[in-house]
Enzyme design. Sequence first.
Site, PDB file in Angstrom:
ATOM      1  N   LYS A   1     -11.906  -2.132  16.969  1.00  9.70           N
ATOM      2  CA  LYS A   1     -13.139  -1.428  17.293  1.00  9.70           C
ATOM      3  C   LYS A   1     -13.344  -1.494  18.802  1.00  9.70           C
ATOM      4  CE  LYS A   1     -18.100  -1.176  16.427  1.00  9.70           C
ATOM      5  NZ  LYS A   1     -19.237  -1.594  15.603  1.00  9.70           N
TER       6      LYS A   1
ATOM      7  N   ARG B   1     -26.871   4.542  18.177  1.00 11.81           N
ATOM      8  CA  ARG B   1     -27.832   3.544  18.664  1.00 11.81           C
ATOM      9  C   ARG B   1     -29.244   4.103  18.576  1.00 11.81           C
ATOM     10  NH1 ARG B   1     -23.842   0.653  22.886  1.00 11.81           N
ATOM     11  NH2 ARG B   1     -22.362   0.045  21.287  1.00 11.81           N
TER      12      ARG B   1
ATOM     13  N   GLU C   1      -5.203  -7.003  16.937  1.00 13.67           N
ATOM     14  CA  GLU C   1      -6.447  -7.243  16.198  1.00 13.67           C
ATOM     15  C   GLU C   1      -6.258  -6.977  14.700  1.00 13.67           C
ATOM     16  OE1 GLU C   1      -9.306  -8.518  16.809  1.00 13.67           O
ATOM     17  OE2 GLU C   1      -9.356  -8.708  18.981  1.00 13.67           O
TER      18      GLU C   1
ATOM     19  N   LYS D   1     -11.753   2.344  14.988  1.00 14.31           N
ATOM     20  CA  LYS D   1     -13.022   2.977  15.325  1.00 14.31           C
ATOM     21  C   LYS D   1     -13.266   2.900  16.829  1.00 14.31           C
ATOM     22  CE  LYS D   1     -17.901   2.429  14.454  1.00 14.31           C
ATOM     23  NZ  LYS D   1     -18.922   1.551  13.944  1.00 14.31           N
TER      24      LYS D   1
HETATM   25  C1  PBG Z   1     -22.444  -1.968  14.671  1.00 17.50           C
HETATM   26  C2  PBG Z   1     -22.005  -0.597  14.379  1.00 17.50           C
HETATM   27  C3  PBG Z   1     -21.946   0.489  15.263  1.00 17.50           C
HETATM   28  C4  PBG Z   1     -21.509   1.586  14.526  1.00 17.50           C
HETATM   29  C5  PBG Z   1     -21.320   1.159  13.240  1.00 17.50           C
HETATM   30  N1  PBG Z   1     -21.598  -0.190  13.172  1.00 17.50           N
HETATM   31  C6  PBG Z   1     -22.353   0.685  16.627  1.00 17.50           C
HETATM   32  C7  PBG Z   1     -22.100  -0.173  17.727  1.00 17.50           C
HETATM   33  O1  PBG Z   1     -21.118  -0.912  17.801  1.00 17.50           O
HETATM   34  O2  PBG Z   1     -22.953  -0.074  18.614  1.00 17.50           O
HETATM   35  C8  PBG Z   1     -21.308   2.942  15.120  1.00 17.50           C
HETATM   36  C9  PBG Z   1     -21.397   4.080  14.212  1.00 17.50           C
HETATM   37  C10 PBG Z   1     -21.501   5.393  14.897  1.00 17.50           C
HETATM   38  O3  PBG Z   1     -21.578   5.502  16.128  1.00 17.50           O
HETATM   39  O4  PBG Z   1     -21.487   6.387  14.159  1.00 17.50           O
HETATM   40  N2  PBG Z   1     -23.191  -2.482  13.603  1.00 17.50           N
END
Ligand code: PBG
Length: 337
Positions: free
Chosen positions: A200, A210, A237, A252
């Site tokens: 990620k 956010r 990872e 991701k």
């Molecule tokens: C963190 C989380 C994030 C997303 C899913 N789980 C965001 C981050 O790391 O700030 C992002 C999902 C998206 O942007 O569609 N709990």
Amino acid sequence: MSQFPLVRGRRLRATPALRRLVAETRLHPADLILPMFVREGITEDAPITSMPGVAHHSLDTLKPALERAAEAGIGGVMLFGVPLDEKKDAQGSGATDPDGILNVATRIAAAEVGDSLVVQTDLCLDEFTDHGHCGVLDAHGYVDNDATLERYREMAVVQAESGSELVAPSGMMDGQVAAIRDALDAHGFGNTAVLAYAAKYASAFYGPFREAVQSSLVGDRRTYQMDNGNRREGLREVALDLDEGADIVMVKPAMSYLDVLADVAATSDVPVWAYQISGEYSMIQAAAANGWIDLDAASYESVLGIKRAGADAILTYWAVDLAERLTGRSDASRNLR
Ligand code: PBG
């Protein structure tokens, strides 16, 4: 010596039926997972401005949305909770409260559609902390890895008790998969699977999300999420998470990291998923709203490309929309040949 005119690539592109027959990649509704936001304190759906077509659901409006997802035949849903601001604290207590919004929503989803959809939960503290980080902080404001693992262990158990079949740690803490596996097993949840957000990256494309989770974050997540330029580290990872017992690994974001996805798909012996994140969704929506791009064609192509690169399943905000088109339930299905 050229093989032309003997060899002509265009022969197999001549008709729609031929193109369909030789297509290398096909999307199926079951490949698609819908991320859903459930917000405390609302009674109607509340549109998310930065993600046209996506809404916060209330506990009541969640049900029809789940029914529609089940009807469309998608593979599953990934639930995110959005608690009231005043319920956020430094420890993210709402995450481990059985009456916290995410856990209540999970019980509803498991009861409503648990037979036809895989009910999955985001396992992370960021929606529940007043500082917006994915873990708890030490005295210097640094995210404390091992103290966070203790919170994740608890969170995993509460989520499994609430009916989550697949918990998805997204916080990029070291050792999170092992800690969660251990906690689940110790509490009799040996069959609850762990989807590791393995590679990620610290992406600018999380912006709209956010807003969606009304994040309290100031600053960034670069001390735990990966550096954008690191390809080899993505494989590392993934290897670490597999070693810790991950049942599924994820890359991701998806679209700017297709090389990482292809690397992982080439070596993984467990399913590989990818998350087409909020910014990847919203930029296509925005271009389409301006008339610069065709929404149906571009959304389909973007998700197909993620599958072609090696994803077995894809989390996408278009999951239901695409599934309805793939099964002819929508007028736009003609675009999918
Ligand atoms: C963190 C989380 C994030 C997303 C899913 N789980 C965001 C981050 O790391 O700030 C992002 C999902 C998206 O942007 O569609 N709990």
